[in-house]
Design a protein around this motif. Structure first.
Motif, PDB file in Angstrom:
ATOM      1  N   GLY A  17      -1.600  16.731  -4.781  1.00 26.91           N
ATOM      2  CA  GLY A  17      -0.526  17.494  -5.421  1.00 26.91           C
ATOM      3  C   GLY A  17       0.791  17.440  -4.679  1.00 26.91           C
ATOM      4  O   GLY A  17       1.821  17.861  -5.203  1.00 26.91           O
ATOM      5  N   ARG A  18       0.770  16.897  -3.479  1.00 27.90           N
ATOM      6  CA  ARG A  18       2.007  16.807  -2.695  1.00 27.90           C
ATOM      7  C   ARG A  18       3.007  15.854  -3.366  1.00 27.90           C
ATOM      8  O   ARG A  18       2.660  14.775  -3.832  1.00 27.90           O
ATOM      9  N   VAL A  19       4.250  16.290  -3.422  1.00 30.20           N
ATOM     10  CA  VAL A  19       5.317  15.456  -3.962  1.00 30.20           C
ATOM     11  C   VAL A  19       6.364  15.284  -2.875  1.00 30.20           C
ATOM     12  O   VAL A  19       6.736  16.251  -2.210  1.00 30.20           O
ATOM     13  N   GLY A  20       6.834  14.072  -2.696  1.00 29.52           N
ATOM     14  CA  GLY A  20       7.862  13.817  -1.685  1.00 29.52           C
ATOM     15  C   GLY A  20       9.254  13.854  -2.277  1.00 29.52           C
ATOM     16  O   GLY A  20       9.477  14.402  -3.360  1.00 29.52           O
ATOM     17  N   ASP A  21      10.176  13.256  -1.573  1.00 30.42           N
ATOM     18  CA  ASP A  21      11.571  13.238  -2.021  1.00 30.42           C
ATOM     19  C   ASP A  21      11.819  12.229  -3.147  1.00 30.42           C
ATOM     20  O   ASP A  21      12.735  12.393  -3.952  1.00 30.42           O
ATOM     21  N   SER A  22      10.990  11.185  -3.182  1.00 34.00           N
ATOM     22  CA  SER A  22      11.322  10.019  -4.016  1.00 34.00           C
ATOM     23  C   SER A  22      11.563  10.327  -5.489  1.00 34.00           C
ATOM     24  O   SER A  22      12.454   9.730  -6.099  1.00 34.00           O
ATOM     25  N   PRO A  23      10.798  11.237  -6.133  1.00 38.61           N
ATOM     26  CA  PRO A  23      11.046  11.486  -7.551  1.00 38.61           C
ATOM     27  C   PRO A  23      11.999  12.659  -7.782  1.00 38.61           C
ATOM     28  O   PRO A  23      12.208  13.064  -8.933  1.00 38.61           O
ATOM     29  N   THR A  78      10.602   4.542  -6.252  1.00 34.68           N
ATOM     30  CA  THR A  78       9.196   4.678  -6.634  1.00 34.68           C
ATOM     31  C   THR A  78       8.289   4.499  -5.422  1.00 34.68           C
ATOM     32  O   THR A  78       8.555   3.687  -4.547  1.00 34.68           O
ATOM     33  N   THR A  79       7.204   5.281  -5.391  1.00 38.81           N
ATOM     34  CA  THR A  79       6.362   5.325  -4.193  1.00 38.81           C
ATOM     35  C   THR A  79       4.987   5.910  -4.494  1.00 38.81           C
ATOM     36  O   THR A  79       4.821   6.634  -5.487  1.00 38.81           O
ATOM     37  N   SER A  80       4.045   5.609  -3.621  1.00 37.34           N
ATOM     38  CA  SER A  80       2.778   6.349  -3.654  1.00 37.34           C
ATOM     39  C   SER A  80       2.814   7.490  -2.638  1.00 37.34           C
ATOM     40  O   SER A  80       1.830   8.192  -2.442  1.00 37.34           O
ATOM     41  N   GLY A  81       3.946   7.637  -1.984  1.00 42.10           N
ATOM     42  CA  GLY A  81       4.140   8.783  -1.077  1.00 42.10           C
ATOM     43  C   GLY A  81       3.395   8.618   0.229  1.00 42.10           C
ATOM     44  O   GLY A  81       2.881   7.551   0.549  1.00 42.10           O
ATOM     45  N   LEU A  82       3.349   9.677   0.977  1.00 41.67           N
ATOM     46  CA  LEU A  82       2.668   9.606   2.272  1.00 41.67           C
ATOM     47  C   LEU A  82       1.177   9.390   2.072  1.00 41.67           C
ATOM     48  O   LEU A  82       0.546  10.069   1.258  1.00 41.67           O
ATOM     49  N   ALA A  83       0.637   8.458   2.832  1.00 44.83           N
ATOM     50  CA  ALA A  83      -0.797   8.190   2.749  1.00 44.83           C
ATOM     51  C   ALA A  83      -1.583   9.433   3.136  1.00 44.83           C
ATOM     52  O   ALA A  83      -1.214  10.150   4.072  1.00 44.83           O
ATOM     53  N   GLN A 133       0.803  -1.231   0.000  1.00 47.35           N
ATOM     54  CA  GLN A 133       0.000   0.000   0.000  1.00 47.35           C
ATOM     55  C   GLN A 133       0.835   1.279   0.000  1.00 47.35           C
ATOM     56  O   GLN A 133       0.333   2.350   0.340  1.00 47.35           O
ATOM     57  N   THR A 134       2.097   1.153  -0.352  1.00 53.05           N
ATOM     58  CA  THR A 134       2.966   2.332  -0.359  1.00 53.05           C
ATOM     59  C   THR A 134       3.653   2.564  -1.694  1.00 53.05           C
ATOM     60  O   THR A 134       4.415   3.526  -1.825  1.00 53.05           O
ATOM     61  N   VAL A 135       3.406   1.681  -2.630  1.00 53.52           N
ATOM     62  CA  VAL A 135       4.054   1.779  -3.943  1.00 53.52           C
ATOM     63  C   VAL A 135       3.050   1.364  -5.017  1.00 53.52           C
ATOM     64  O   VAL A 135       2.381   0.338  -4.869  1.00 53.52           O
ATOM     65  N   MET A 146       2.559   7.527   8.989  1.00 55.52           N
ATOM     66  CA  MET A 146       4.007   7.594   8.878  1.00 55.52           C
ATOM     67  C   MET A 146       4.539   6.378   8.142  1.00 55.52           C
ATOM     68  O   MET A 146       4.258   5.253   8.527  1.00 55.52           O
ATOM     69  N   PRO A 147       5.299   6.573   7.088  1.00 56.63           N
ATOM     70  CA  PRO A 147       5.889   5.411   6.452  1.00 56.63           C
ATOM     71  C   PRO A 147       6.817   4.731   7.445  1.00 56.63           C
ATOM     72  O   PRO A 147       7.572   5.395   8.149  1.00 56.63           O
ATOM     73  N   GLY A 148       6.763   3.444   7.520  1.00 54.72           N
ATOM     74  CA  GLY A 148       7.578   2.734   8.495  1.00 54.72           C
ATOM     75  C   GLY A 148       6.705   2.156   9.582  1.00 54.72           C
ATOM     76  O   GLY A 148       7.147   1.375  10.398  1.00 54.72           O
ATOM     77  N   HIS A 195       4.949  -0.188   4.286  1.00 56.24           N
ATOM     78  CA  HIS A 195       6.258  -0.776   4.063  1.00 56.24           C
ATOM     79  C   HIS A 195       7.092   0.104   3.157  1.00 56.24           C
ATOM     80  O   HIS A 195       8.067  -0.324   2.580  1.00 56.24           O
ATOM     81  N   ASP A 196       6.679   1.306   3.031  1.00 55.86           N
ATOM     82  CA  ASP A 196       7.516   2.345   2.471  1.00 55.86           C
ATOM     83  C   ASP A 196       7.857   2.289   0.998  1.00 55.86           C
ATOM     84  O   ASP A 196       7.520   1.380   0.273  1.00 55.86           O
ATOM     85  N   THR A 197       8.553   3.339   0.652  1.00 56.31           N
ATOM     86  CA  THR A 197       9.076   3.519  -0.695  1.00 56.31           C
ATOM     87  C   THR A 197      10.100   2.461  -1.009  1.00 56.31           C
ATOM     88  O   THR A 197      10.900   2.105  -0.150  1.00 56.31           O
ATOM     89  N   ILE A 198      10.129   2.029  -2.268  1.00 60.86           N
ATOM     90  CA  ILE A 198      11.288   1.215  -2.649  1.00 60.86           C
ATOM     91  C   ILE A 198      12.307   2.090  -3.365  1.00 60.86           C
ATOM     92  O   ILE A 198      12.016   2.758  -4.354  1.00 60.86           O
ATOM     93  N   SER A 240      16.735   7.010  -0.518  1.00 59.75           N
ATOM     94  CA  SER A 240      16.193   7.294   0.815  1.00 59.75           C
ATOM     95  C   SER A 240      14.768   6.801   0.940  1.00 59.75           C
ATOM     96  O   SER A 240      14.075   6.543  -0.049  1.00 59.75           O
ATOM     97  N   THR A 241      14.329   6.712   2.187  1.00 64.92           N
ATOM     98  CA  THR A 241      12.946   6.375   2.487  1.00 64.92           C
ATOM     99  C   THR A 241      12.561   7.114   3.764  1.00 64.92           C
ATOM    100  O   THR A 241      13.418   7.493   4.551  1.00 64.92           O
ATOM    101  N   GLY A 242      11.271   7.330   3.931  1.00 65.86           N
ATOM    102  CA  GLY A 242      10.822   8.036   5.131  1.00 65.86           C
ATOM    103  C   GLY A 242      10.133   9.341   4.769  1.00 65.86           C
ATOM    104  O   GLY A 242       9.597   9.478   3.674  1.00 65.86           O
ATOM    105  N   VAL A 243      10.154  10.259   5.699  1.00 64.12           N
ATOM    106  CA  VAL A 243       9.414  11.505   5.509  1.00 64.12           C
ATOM    107  C   VAL A 243      10.146  12.396   4.505  1.00 64.12           C
ATOM    108  O   VAL A 243      11.170  13.019   4.799  1.00 64.12           O
ATOM    109  N   GLY A 244       9.594  12.456   3.304  1.00 68.70           N
ATOM    110  CA  GLY A 244      10.273  13.091   2.193  1.00 68.70           C
ATOM    111  C   GLY A 244      10.602  14.555   2.401  1.00 68.70           C
ATOM    112  O   GLY A 244      11.633  15.037   1.932  1.00 68.70           O
ATOM    113  N   GLU A 245       9.750  15.254   3.115  1.00 65.54           N
ATOM    114  CA  GLU A 245       9.993  16.685   3.323  1.00 65.54           C
ATOM    115  C   GLU A 245      11.364  16.906   3.991  1.00 65.54           C
ATOM    116  O   GLU A 245      12.088  17.848   3.652  1.00 65.54           O
TER     117      GLU A 245
END
Ligand code: SD4
Length: 341
Positions: free
Chosen positions: A229-235, A219-224, A81-83, A193-195, A200-203, A252-257
């Motif tokens: 429009g929110r974009v995290g660190d992953s891309p 790659t990720t679906s980002g924070l639930a 549910q995270t990717v 919170m991812p984790g 199970h977080d971003t891959i 990296s993985t976790g809180v993208g901000e």
């Protein structure tokens, strides 16, 4: 995830031995060193993803092909549910995906806030290889994907829709992030919170092929339940992923901000360039985040993973519980990254 795995006590750190029944080993104090080819990736779902990447690497294939093939496994899995497909939606019910990829030539491609496409990583690769650009977002990214043969699909599974509707009952529309949050308790939270046990977080995956070339994918679906429009660190090249074929690669993985604020993966690679070991470089980046706001850092998770040009690998996280998967000719193992807290 966060509380599920018993971490070895500090006295045991450095002893690379199996934790009975968990098939997880403590992160070596000194970084793992191993021959090429090798692939490493974040979290438990990194293991099947690595196995797919290994099919490419073990037959002399290119690291770029390996990382793309590898991360497509969790992207297509509706139970993750995270990717990708089955990812938790944003607060408006849209599954919006972020992904990026980098090759050994400094080439990079990224898609942000992409909807309806199961494999955003392949769209990111196409952005890299078929356009003069690096990033496509939202509707433009979707149009590009559709024009290039990708199929439009509904990515919101019944399970994720149910979880979203449950969250909606008490949504506060504030991006509060708490590592202890669980979907079972979403009535008290506004973001998961991812984790946590349900995320199970971003891959993020980085690989070194038989020719000695590095590539990476994230790659990720980002924070639930994020804002639409929110974009995290992953891309974001340099934040969620960075590859420098002369030096190494990091993800990296976790809180993208928090990762974006320090351009984390680029920082890790630059620290590798200065001669640091992968684990030390990841630790330094984690400390950079924590030192900015030590109180806040206690409530969030960020983990970094790094692979050096010589095959040395390592990781570090703010909190316990960040697992990563390693596969090469000699080993297929899960490691627990060491952490500040
Ligand atoms: C993000 N870093 O969107 C990602 C989240 C993550 O599981 O790692 N999620 O901020």
């Amino acid at each position: 995830m966060f509380n599920r795995r018993k971490f070895l006590g500090s006295s045991l750190l450095g002893i690379a031995g199996s934790i009975i029944g968990k098939k997880t080993i403590a992160s070596p104090i000194h970084n793992g060193v191993t021959g090429k080819p090798i692939v490493i990736s974040t979290w438990d779902f990194g293991k099947p993803a690595n196995a797919e990447a290994w099919k490419v690497l073990s037959t002399g294939g290119r690291a770029l092909d390996a990382v793309e093939a590898g991360v497509k496994i969790p992207e297509a899995d509706p139970n993750i549910q995270t990717v990708g497909y089955g990812g938790l939606p944003d607060r408006d019910g849209h599954v919006t995906l972020d992904a990026c990829i980098m090759d050994e030539n400094g080439g990079c491609g990224s898609v942000m806030c992409l909807e309806h496409i199961v494999h955003p990583i392949s769209v990111a690769r196409m952005v890299m290889e078929k356009t003069p650009h690096v990033v496509l977002v939202g509707e433009g990214a979707l149009q590009f994907a559709l024009a290039n043969g990708f199929k439009k699909e509904n990515l919101l599974t019944p399970k994720s829709e149910k979880d979203w509707k449950e969250w909606l009952k008490s949504s506060k529309y504030e991006p509060v992030i708490n590592i202890e949050n669980k979907l079972a308790n979403i009535s008290t939270s506004t973001a998961v919170m991812p984790g946590s046990e349900f995320n199970h977080d971003t891959i993020g995956m980085v690989a070194l092929d038989a020719k000695g070339n590095l590539s990476g994918a994230c790659t990720t679906s980002g924070l639930a339940f994020k804002m639409h429009g929110r974009v995290g660190d992953s891309p974001i090249i340099g934040a969620g992923l960075f590859v420098d074929n002369e030096v190494g690669a990091a993800t990296s993985t976790g809180v993208g901000e928090e990762v974006i604020r320090i351009v984390g993966s680029h920082l890790v690679v630059e620290l590798l360039r200065q001669g640091m070991s992968p684990e030390d470089a990841c630790k330094k980046a984690v400390e950079r985040i924590v030192n900015r706001n030590p109180e806040k850092a206690k409530t969030l998770q960020v983990g970094f993973l790094a692979l050096k040009k010589n095959g040395e690998f390592g990781a570090y996280a703010i909190q316990k519980g960040f697992s990563y998967a390693v596969k090469n000719g000699e080993q297929e193992k899960m490691y627990d990254a060491r952490s500040l807290f």
